[in-house]
Design an enzyme around this catalytic site. Structure first.
Site, PDB file in Angstrom:
ATOM      1  N   CYS A 163       7.875  10.092   2.385  1.00 32.49           N
ATOM      2  CA  CYS A 163       8.774  10.859   3.232  1.00 32.49           C
ATOM      3  C   CYS A 163       8.601  10.467   4.699  1.00 32.49           C
ATOM      4  CB  CYS A 163       8.553  12.361   3.133  1.00 32.49           C
ATOM      5  SG  CYS A 163       8.749  13.012   1.478  1.00 32.49           S
TER       6      CYS A 163
ATOM      7  N   ARG B  42       9.509   4.762   3.761  1.00 34.83           N
ATOM      8  CA  ARG B  42       8.577   5.806   3.327  1.00 34.83           C
ATOM      9  C   ARG B  42       9.119   6.645   2.166  1.00 34.83           C
ATOM     10  NH1 ARG B  42       4.596   6.770   7.023  1.00 34.83           N
ATOM     11  NH2 ARG B  42       4.258   8.834   6.169  1.00 34.83           N
TER      12      ARG B  42
ATOM     13  N   GLU C   3       6.326  -4.830  -9.026  1.00 33.95           N
ATOM     14  CA  GLU C   3       6.817  -3.776  -8.134  1.00 33.95           C
ATOM     15  C   GLU C   3       8.197  -4.079  -7.553  1.00 33.95           C
ATOM     16  OE1 GLU C   3       4.551  -2.856  -4.565  1.00 33.95           O
ATOM     17  OE2 GLU C   3       4.013  -4.937  -4.297  1.00 33.95           O
TER      18      GLU C   3
ATOM     19  N   GLU D 249      -2.824  -9.677  -7.829  1.00 35.07           N
ATOM     20  CA  GLU D 249      -1.837  -9.454  -6.771  1.00 35.07           C
ATOM     21  C   GLU D 249      -0.482 -10.054  -7.161  1.00 35.07           C
ATOM     22  OE1 GLU D 249      -1.525  -7.598  -4.367  1.00 35.07           O
ATOM     23  OE2 GLU D 249      -0.091  -8.511  -2.990  1.00 35.07           O
TER      24      GLU D 249
ATOM     25  N   TRP E 229      10.792  11.127  -0.429  1.00 37.20           N
ATOM     26  CA  TRP E 229      10.196  10.557  -1.650  1.00 37.20           C
ATOM     27  C   TRP E 229       9.723  11.771  -2.440  1.00 37.20           C
ATOM     28  CZ3 TRP E 229       5.427  10.435  -4.168  1.00 37.20           C
ATOM     29  CH2 TRP E 229       5.256   9.418  -5.102  1.00 37.20           C
TER      30      TRP E 229
ATOM     31  N   ASN F  16       6.425  16.395   5.297  1.00 31.35           N
ATOM     32  CA  ASN F  16       5.867  15.279   4.540  1.00 31.35           C
ATOM     33  C   ASN F  16       4.495  15.724   4.059  1.00 31.35           C
ATOM     34  OD1 ASN F  16       4.964  12.778   3.606  1.00 31.35           O
ATOM     35  ND2 ASN F  16       4.326  12.122   5.642  1.00 31.35           N
ATOM     36  N   GLY F  17       4.256  15.663   2.740  1.00 30.34           N
ATOM     37  CA  GLY F  17       2.965  16.092   2.208  1.00 30.34           C
ATOM     38  C   GLY F  17       3.172  16.960   0.984  1.00 30.34           C
TER      39      GLY F  17
ATOM     40  N   HIS G  11     -10.237 -12.797 -25.216  1.00 29.79           N
ATOM     41  CA  HIS G  11     -10.742 -11.499 -25.695  1.00 29.79           C
ATOM     42  C   HIS G  11      -9.612 -10.506 -25.950  1.00 29.79           C
ATOM     43  CE1 HIS G  11     -14.797 -12.905 -24.955  1.00 29.79           C
ATOM     44  NE2 HIS G  11     -14.331 -13.410 -23.834  1.00 29.79           N
TER      45      HIS G  11
ATOM     46  N   LYS H  55       6.228   3.228   0.970  1.00 30.21           N
ATOM     47  CA  LYS H  55       5.285   2.342   1.640  1.00 30.21           C
ATOM     48  C   LYS H  55       3.921   2.978   1.860  1.00 30.21           C
ATOM     49  CE  LYS H  55       4.239  -1.354   4.050  1.00 30.21           C
ATOM     50  NZ  LYS H  55       3.910  -2.519   3.207  1.00 30.21           N
TER      51      LYS H  55
ATOM     52  N   LYS I 224       2.910  -7.942  -7.368  1.00 29.88           N
ATOM     53  CA  LYS I 224       4.106  -8.285  -6.586  1.00 29.88           C
ATOM     54  C   LYS I 224       5.314  -8.382  -7.498  1.00 29.88           C
ATOM     55  CE  LYS I 224       3.297  -7.518  -3.418  1.00 29.88           C
ATOM     56  NZ  LYS I 224       2.129  -7.176  -2.660  1.00 29.88           N
TER      57      LYS I 224
HETATM   58  C1  AGP Z   1       1.597  -3.278  -2.521  1.00 33.38           C
HETATM   59  O1  AGP Z   1       2.633  -4.154  -2.359  1.00 33.38           O
HETATM   60  C2  AGP Z   1       1.874  -1.854  -2.212  1.00 33.38           C
HETATM   61  N1  AGP Z   1       2.668  -1.637  -1.101  1.00 33.38           N
HETATM   62  C3  AGP Z   1       0.667  -0.937  -2.359  1.00 33.38           C
HETATM   63  O2  AGP Z   1      -0.078  -1.317  -3.474  1.00 33.38           O
HETATM   64  C4  AGP Z   1      -0.264  -0.796  -1.136  1.00 33.38           C
HETATM   65  O3  AGP Z   1      -1.004  -1.947  -0.936  1.00 33.38           O
HETATM   66  C5  AGP Z   1      -1.174   0.427  -1.355  1.00 33.38           C
HETATM   67  O4  AGP Z   1      -0.377   1.569  -1.498  1.00 33.38           O
HETATM   68  C6  AGP Z   1      -2.175   0.617  -0.256  1.00 33.38           C
HETATM   69  O5  AGP Z   1      -1.566   0.891   0.964  1.00 33.38           O
HETATM   70  P1  AGP Z   1      -2.384   0.851   2.307  1.00 33.38           P
HETATM   71  O6  AGP Z   1      -2.839  -0.570   2.502  1.00 33.38           O
HETATM   72  O7  AGP Z   1      -1.431   1.292   3.361  1.00 33.38           O
HETATM   73  O8  AGP Z   1      -3.561   1.762   2.146  1.00 33.38           O
END
Ligand code: AGP
Length: 620
Positions: free
Chosen positions: A2, A27, A500, A493, A79, A105-106, A516, A615, A497
């Site tokens: 949010c 956000r 997501e 990673e 969000w 937000n929260g 395994h 984000k 990527k």
């Molecule tokens: C990855 O592409 C994401 N945006 C997510 O995994 C992100 O790295 C994670 O939420 C951690 O965020 P931060 O680095 O702001 O703590």
């Protein structure tokens, strides 16, 4: 999680708030809304509002012709946490009379019991959200104990609330008063001439001001035409520090790229230069961390390191572990913050806890460092956003200097975190006398070459795009990413990527684990992206590739320039420049990011705002 924006000043609040919300859309983007205090023209002032389901573009459309205007207002991009995305659940939320509006937000954790208490008193709820509780609580105090004092009513309401919040509150009775408060979720107050802004994050404000105050937990800010007062919830005056933000407004724009993600991928040579700038001593083989604020003796005394982080930052932490253990000879554990905080971990006074976070606001990581501090551990942040909560609550911070990262998928923040770990490794290794000056010089020299090597990878973007087109049809269902040692985290990673932003299921594995279990997944419809750059485990990776090919698997190899052998065993190869293996994840990150980007855009996915994501994860 949010975005909120608020404004009191001389311009039309609608323009300011919508401009700010667009900068915060990363956000959350399932619904949005705005409310302004409108002049009653002889009648009492009123709150005018517009809400919409979906992205901000929808709210823009609804605002066209809605004739919303006023010098005071609040807005929100959501969000969802409580209640499905819908117009009724979108913010702002109002008290029953519609004269008090709140954006939040929260998460209000005790909202259910508060709601029941309010409903028995006759308050009428229109949404399923936790936030609406706040609007009614404020009204309850406003009409009761606070006797029309809005700030006092907000204080009263917040005293009953458990959980995390950043809020903006306006009331039609007070056309010159904007109230902001924070506990847990981030909030900045932007200071202009004859105007004040509030926002969840700095990019929302850069068009208007670069002077900001980061509201502290438990603080409330009352903004009027006469200025701003900062107080704790129990009425103690606070003296906030005004910080000047260096980022310019262009940093929050796409600057000709179709997506923020692609812009941020292409910024990485410069980002790496920024991270390294002023921190390398090539002659002595040392690293200078002047801004770290942790005494060298304290660091020397540490006997073990625990790295806490989430998502991509956790992957950076895994690379950090490999670097620190190999070169600084110190035991390192890496933990997902959400696990660390709940499993009663045993940090000791001689434990160094490193919290890695781009935003510096990730709720689980923030809580993890609080737990570590309670146990007497020293906490070091590896943080991008200066002034963020993790920045302020850490004993020392290594800034990653990546600039604002707007794309939801982390790219430049990741490589800057990897570079920060490389720097810290050399620094600590030299401090602990386990790395000679010659070895230090060699590592520093390798670090200095990284920006150019990244550029060389970016120059191949066309080839990677072509390759992703070949793969488009086969990666439609599932993909495997494999790597070993330093590039095992690269595999994790890469898989993150891809999934997501393209919604293709992908798994990252340590290649040695294939036999395994995961090898059962290999078919010609499940491509394996194998990171097989030259180094200690190169031959092992070649064997893994052959095992996959022997089972009709399709292999895309990421290999070192000039490697002909790998091409014999792979269906496609993306080459990266030769690189010191321990730093190779920084270079390998580029094709991995570009590959995911092109697959996702080919599939028509919104890479900057993938579904269900946000984000900055400021709720647990
Ligand atoms: C990855 O592409 C994401 N945006 C997510 O995994 C992100 O790295 C994670 O939420 C951690 O965020 P931060 O680095 O702001 O703590």
């Amino acid at each position: 999680m949010c975005g909120i924006v608020g404004y009191l000043g001389t311009r039309n609040a609608v323009d300011v708030i919508m401009s700010g919300l667009h900068r915060l859309e990363y956000r959350g983007y399932d619904s949005a809304g705005i409310a302004v205090v409108a002049n009653g023209d002889g009648q009492p002032n009123r709150l005018d509002w517009v809400k919409s389901l979906g992205k901000l573009a929808e709210l823009d459309r609804k605002l066209d012709g809605a004739n919303l205007a006023g010098a005071l207002g609040i807005g929100h991009t959501r969000w969802a946490t409580h209640g499905t995305p819908s117009e009724a659940n979108s913010h702002p939320h109002f008290d029953t009379s519609g004269r008090i509006a709140v954006v939040h937000n929260g998460i209000i954790e005790n909202f259910q019991e508060l709601r029941e208490m309010l409903e028995t008193q006759g308050f009428l709820f229109r949404s399923q959200t936790d936030t609406e509780t706040l609007a009614h609580l404020i009204r309850m105090y406003y009409d009761g104990e606070a006797a029309g004092d809005l700030a006092e009513a907000v204080r009263g309401a917040l005293r009953l609330v458990q959980g995390a919040y950043a809020i903006g509150v306006v009331c039609a009775d007070h056309p010159d008063l904007l109230i902001a408060a924070r506990q847990g979720s981030p909030l900045v107050v932007g200071i202009g001439e004859d105007e004040t802004f509030i926002a969840s994050d700095v990019p929302a404000l850069l068009r208007f001001t670069r002077d900001v105050v980061y509201l502290e937990n438990g603080q409330i800010c009352c903004i009027s035409r006469d200025g701003r007062t900062f107080e704790t919830l129990d009425g103690q005056t606070a003296e906030p520090a005004v910080r000047h933000i260096d980022w310019d407004d262009a940093a929050a724009e796409k600057e000709g790229f179709p997506h923020f993600m692609l812009k941020e991928i292409h910024q990485q040579p410069d980002v790496l230069r920024n991270v390294l700038q002023g921190r390398l001593a090539p002659d002595t083989g040392d690293v200078v961390l002047a801004d770290l604020a942790l005494a060298p003796d304290q660091l020397k005394a540490c006997q073990n390191i625990v790295i806490v982080a989430c998502g991509t930052a956790w992957h950076a932490g895994l690379v950090g572990k490999y670097l620190l253990e190999r070169f600084a000879k110190i035991p390192v554990e890496v933990e997902v913050s959400s696990e660390y905080r709940y499993r009663e971990p045993l940090a000791r006074p001689n434990t160094l806890v490193i919290a890695v976070s781009q935003s510096g606001e990730t709720a689980d990581t923030l809580e993890a460092i609080r737990i570590a501090k309670q146990q007497g551990a020293q906490v070091m942040g590896v943080v991008n956003v200066v002034g963020s909560s993790i920045d302020r609550e850490s004993d020392g911070v290594l800034y990653t200097h990546a600039g604002p990262e707007i794309g939801v998928a982390s790219t430049k923040a990741y490589t800057s975190q990897l570079a920060a770990f490389a720097l810290f490794t050399i620094y600590l290794a030299r401090l602990r006398n386990v790395l000679s000056a010659d070895e230090g010089r060699e590592m520093v020299a390798h670090l200095r070459m990284l920006p150019d090597k990244i550029q060389q990878c970016l120059d191949q973007a066309g080839i990677i795009e072509q390759c992703s087109r070949n793969f488009k049809y086969i990666v439609a269902h599932s993909a495997l990413y494999l790597g070993r040692t330093f590039n095992y985290p690269s595999a994790l990673e890469g898989a993150l990527k891809l999934k997501e932003i393209s919604y293709i299921h992908a798994e990252g594995y340590a290649a040695g684990e294939m036999k395994h279990g995961p090898i059962a997944l290999v078919t010609d419809m499940v491509p394996a992206i194998c990171i097989a750059v030259k180094g200690d485990v190169y031959e092992k990776m070649i064997s893994n590739i052959q095992e996959i090919r022997a089972r009709q698997g399709v292999v895309l190899a990421i290999a070192t320039e000039g490697d002909i052998k790998v091409a014999q065993y792979s269906d496609h190869v993306i080459y990266v420049p030769e690189c010191f293996e321990p730093f190779s994840p920084i270079v390998v990150a580029i094709p991995i990011q570009l590959f995911a980007y092109y697959i996702a855009t080919n599939r028509g996915c919104d890479v900057d705002q993938p579904r269900n994501l946000a984000k900055s994860v400021t709720v647990e």
